[in-house]
Design a protein around this motif. Structure first.
Motif, PDB file in Angstrom:
ATOM      1  N   GLY A  28      55.108  -6.830 -46.632  1.00  0.00           N
ATOM      2  CA  GLY A  28      55.129  -6.072 -47.882  1.00  0.00           C
ATOM      3  C   GLY A  28      56.253  -5.051 -47.912  1.00  0.00           C
ATOM      4  N   ALA A  29      56.434  -4.320 -46.813  1.00  0.00           N
ATOM      5  CA  ALA A  29      57.496  -3.315 -46.762  1.00  0.00           C
ATOM      6  C   ALA A  29      58.873  -3.958 -46.908  1.00  0.00           C
ATOM      7  CB  ALA A  29      57.405  -2.537 -45.453  1.00  0.00           C
ATOM      8  N   ALA A  30      59.075  -5.087 -46.250  1.00  0.00           N
ATOM      9  CA  ALA A  30      60.368  -5.774 -46.339  1.00  0.00           C
ATOM     10  C   ALA A  30      60.616  -6.295 -47.753  1.00  0.00           C
ATOM     11  CB  ALA A  30      60.438  -6.915 -45.335  1.00  0.00           C
ATOM     12  N   LEU A  31      59.604  -6.873 -48.370  1.00  0.00           N
ATOM     13  CA  LEU A  31      59.781  -7.389 -49.736  1.00  0.00           C
ATOM     14  C   LEU A  31      60.041  -6.266 -50.737  1.00  0.00           C
ATOM     15  CD1 LEU A  31      57.051 -10.188 -49.831  1.00  0.00           C
ATOM     16  CD2 LEU A  31      59.543 -10.498 -49.798  1.00  0.00           C
ATOM     17  N   ILE A  32      59.345  -5.156 -50.588  1.00  0.00           N
ATOM     18  CA  ILE A  32      59.573  -4.017 -51.486  1.00  0.00           C
ATOM     19  C   ILE A  32      60.976  -3.456 -51.283  1.00  0.00           C
ATOM     20  CG2 ILE A  32      58.891  -1.616 -51.930  1.00  0.00           C
ATOM     21  CD1 ILE A  32      55.970  -2.567 -51.418  1.00  0.00           C
ATOM     22  N   ASP A  33      61.393  -3.331 -50.028  1.00  0.00           N
ATOM     23  CA  ASP A  33      62.734  -2.821 -49.751  1.00  0.00           C
ATOM     24  C   ASP A  33      63.803  -3.752 -50.322  1.00  0.00           C
ATOM     25  OD1 ASP A  33      64.254  -0.682 -48.100  1.00  0.00           O
ATOM     26  OD2 ASP A  33      65.213  -2.584 -47.547  1.00  0.00           O
ATOM     27  N   LEU A  34      63.599  -5.059 -50.159  1.00  0.00           N
ATOM     28  CA  LEU A  34      64.546  -6.029 -50.722  1.00  0.00           C
ATOM     29  C   LEU A  34      64.627  -5.919 -52.243  1.00  0.00           C
ATOM     30  CD1 LEU A  34      63.947  -9.261 -48.666  1.00  0.00           C
ATOM     31  CD2 LEU A  34      66.170  -8.324 -49.248  1.00  0.00           C
ATOM     32  N   GLN A  35      63.499  -5.716 -52.873  1.00  0.00           N
ATOM     33  CA  GLN A  35      63.458  -5.623 -54.329  1.00  0.00           C
ATOM     34  C   GLN A  35      64.194  -4.377 -54.824  1.00  0.00           C
ATOM     35  OE1 GLN A  35      62.227  -7.872 -56.420  1.00  0.00           O
ATOM     36  NE2 GLN A  35      62.703  -6.662 -58.234  1.00  0.00           N
ATOM     37  N   ARG A  36      64.015  -3.280 -54.141  1.00  0.00           N
ATOM     38  CA  ARG A  36      64.575  -2.001 -54.592  1.00  0.00           C
ATOM     39  C   ARG A  36      66.024  -1.779 -54.186  1.00  0.00           C
ATOM     40  NH1 ARG A  36      59.439   1.989 -53.341  1.00  0.00           N
ATOM     41  NH2 ARG A  36      58.088   1.108 -54.946  1.00  0.00           N
ATOM     42  N   ARG A  37      66.443  -2.377 -53.096  1.00  0.00           N
ATOM     43  CA  ARG A  37      67.788  -2.141 -52.565  1.00  0.00           C
ATOM     44  C   ARG A  37      68.817  -3.002 -53.302  1.00  0.00           C
ATOM     45  NH1 ARG A  37      69.217   0.313 -47.826  1.00  0.00           N
ATOM     46  NH2 ARG A  37      67.007   0.474 -47.334  1.00  0.00           N
ATOM     47  N   PRO A  38      69.930  -2.408 -53.728  1.00  0.00           N
ATOM     48  CA  PRO A  38      70.987  -3.198 -54.379  1.00  0.00           C
ATOM     49  C   PRO A  38      71.572  -4.237 -53.421  1.00  0.00           C
ATOM     50  CG  PRO A  38      71.385  -0.833 -54.625  1.00  0.00           C
ATOM     51  CD  PRO A  38      70.250  -0.989 -53.662  1.00  0.00           C
ATOM     52  N   ALA A  39      72.019  -5.345 -53.972  1.00  0.00           N
ATOM     53  CA  ALA A  39      72.572  -6.431 -53.158  1.00  0.00           C
ATOM     54  C   ALA A  39      73.760  -5.964 -52.317  1.00  0.00           C
ATOM     55  CB  ALA A  39      72.976  -7.602 -54.048  1.00  0.00           C
ATOM     56  N   ALA A  40      74.510  -4.989 -52.808  1.00  0.00           N
ATOM     57  CA  ALA A  40      75.669  -4.486 -52.072  1.00  0.00           C
ATOM     58  C   ALA A  40      75.263  -3.783 -50.774  1.00  0.00           C
ATOM     59  CB  ALA A  40      76.456  -3.515 -52.947  1.00  0.00           C
ATOM     60  N   GLU A  41      74.002  -3.390 -50.652  1.00  0.00           N
ATOM     61  CA  GLU A  41      73.534  -2.697 -49.460  1.00  0.00           C
ATOM     62  C   GLU A  41      72.804  -3.625 -48.489  1.00  0.00           C
ATOM     63  OE1 GLU A  41      71.260   0.789 -50.345  1.00  0.00           O
ATOM     64  OE2 GLU A  41      72.751   1.527 -51.774  1.00  0.00           O
ATOM     65  N   ILE A  42      72.900  -4.929 -48.717  1.00  0.00           N
ATOM     66  CA  ILE A  42      72.233  -5.912 -47.858  1.00  0.00           C
ATOM     67  C   ILE A  42      73.282  -6.838 -47.259  1.00  0.00           C
ATOM     68  CG2 ILE A  42      70.612  -7.848 -47.827  1.00  0.00           C
ATOM     69  CD1 ILE A  42      69.039  -6.421 -49.971  1.00  0.00           C
ATOM     70  N   PHE A  57      56.313 -11.774 -38.025  1.00  0.00           N
ATOM     71  CA  PHE A  57      56.848 -10.614 -37.323  1.00  0.00           C
ATOM     72  C   PHE A  57      58.367 -10.634 -37.193  1.00  0.00           C
ATOM     73  CE2 PHE A  57      52.438 -10.392 -35.785  1.00  0.00           C
ATOM     74  CZ  PHE A  57      52.154  -9.084 -36.104  1.00  0.00           C
ATOM     75  N   ALA A  58      58.949 -11.719 -36.735  1.00  0.00           N
ATOM     76  CA  ALA A  58      60.382 -11.769 -36.471  1.00  0.00           C
ATOM     77  C   ALA A  58      61.202 -11.574 -37.743  1.00  0.00           C
ATOM     78  CB  ALA A  58      60.751 -13.091 -35.813  1.00  0.00           C
ATOM     79  N   GLY A  59      60.777 -12.155 -38.847  1.00  0.00           N
ATOM     80  CA  GLY A  59      61.542 -12.060 -40.091  1.00  0.00           C
ATOM     81  C   GLY A  59      61.669 -10.640 -40.610  1.00  0.00           C
ATOM     82  N   PRO A  60      60.552  -9.938 -40.834  1.00  0.00           N
ATOM     83  CA  PRO A  60      60.674  -8.556 -41.311  1.00  0.00           C
ATOM     84  C   PRO A  60      61.394  -7.647 -40.311  1.00  0.00           C
ATOM     85  CG  PRO A  60      58.440  -9.352 -41.665  1.00  0.00           C
ATOM     86  CD  PRO A  60      59.159 -10.392 -40.856  1.00  0.00           C
ATOM     87  N   LEU A  61      61.119  -7.821 -39.027  1.00  0.00           N
ATOM     88  CA  LEU A  61      61.789  -6.985 -38.032  1.00  0.00           C
ATOM     89  C   LEU A  61      63.295  -7.251 -38.021  1.00  0.00           C
ATOM     90  CD1 LEU A  61      59.200  -7.125 -35.117  1.00  0.00           C
ATOM     91  CD2 LEU A  61      59.623  -5.247 -36.715  1.00  0.00           C
ATOM     92  N   ALA A  62      63.691  -8.512 -38.149  1.00  0.00           N
ATOM     93  CA  ALA A  62      65.113  -8.846 -38.203  1.00  0.00           C
ATOM     94  C   ALA A  62      65.758  -8.255 -39.451  1.00  0.00           C
ATOM     95  CB  ALA A  62      65.304 -10.364 -38.187  1.00  0.00           C
ATOM     96  N   TYR A  63      65.053  -8.302 -40.571  1.00  0.00           N
ATOM     97  CA  TYR A  63      65.598  -7.720 -41.804  1.00  0.00           C
ATOM     98  C   TYR A  63      65.841  -6.221 -41.625  1.00  0.00           C
ATOM     99  CZ  TYR A  63      65.836  -5.593 -46.362  1.00  0.00           C
ATOM    100  OH  TYR A  63      66.239  -4.819 -47.424  1.00  0.00           O
ATOM    101  N   PHE A  64      64.840  -5.509 -41.102  1.00  0.00           N
ATOM    102  CA  PHE A  64      65.007  -4.070 -40.931  1.00  0.00           C
ATOM    103  C   PHE A  64      66.067  -3.733 -39.883  1.00  0.00           C
ATOM    104  CE2 PHE A  64      60.619  -3.849 -42.779  1.00  0.00           C
ATOM    105  CZ  PHE A  64      60.996  -3.201 -43.944  1.00  0.00           C
ATOM    106  N   ALA A  65      66.223  -4.567 -38.876  1.00  0.00           N
ATOM    107  CA  ALA A  65      67.200  -4.301 -37.823  1.00  0.00           C
ATOM    108  C   ALA A  65      68.620  -4.730 -38.195  1.00  0.00           C
ATOM    109  CB  ALA A  65      66.778  -5.008 -36.539  1.00  0.00           C
ATOM    110  N   PHE A  66      68.752  -5.875 -38.887  1.00  0.00           N
ATOM    111  CA  PHE A  66      70.078  -6.441 -39.106  1.00  0.00           C
ATOM    112  C   PHE A  66      70.441  -6.675 -40.571  1.00  0.00           C
ATOM    113  CE2 PHE A  66      68.372  -8.333 -35.115  1.00  0.00           C
ATOM    114  CZ  PHE A  66      69.152  -7.609 -34.215  1.00  0.00           C
ATOM    115  N   GLY A  67      69.498  -6.689 -41.466  1.00  0.00           N
ATOM    116  CA  GLY A  67      69.768  -7.091 -42.850  1.00  0.00           C
ATOM    117  C   GLY A  67      70.240  -6.001 -43.774  1.00  0.00           C
TER     118      GLY A  67
END
Length: 70
Positions: A28-42, A57-67
């Protein structure tokens, strides 16, 4: 053979429930962050990260660490 839910101990059921809750919270946190964050910041495409965060687990953690760009 795998045990059925009713065959698990209370501790095992609690652990599974806690891990499930953590997984859903991360998702949920990763999806909300993706929705709110502009594409230029990803880093990469939002579509690819949206699919990746559904990997347990790996997907959201990878997004927060590297995405996300810092």
């Amino acid at each position: 053979m795998a045990k059925q839910w009713r065959e698990l101990s209370k501790g095992q059921r609690t652990a599974i429930g806690g891990l499930t809750g953590a997984q859903l919270a991360l998702l949920g946190a990763a999806l909300i962050d993706l929705q709110r964050r502009p594409a230029a910041e990803i880093k990469g495409s939002k579509r690819a990260w949206r699919a990746a965060v559904f990997v347990n687990f790996a997907g959201p953690l990878a997004y927060f660490a590297f995405g996300r760009k810092r």
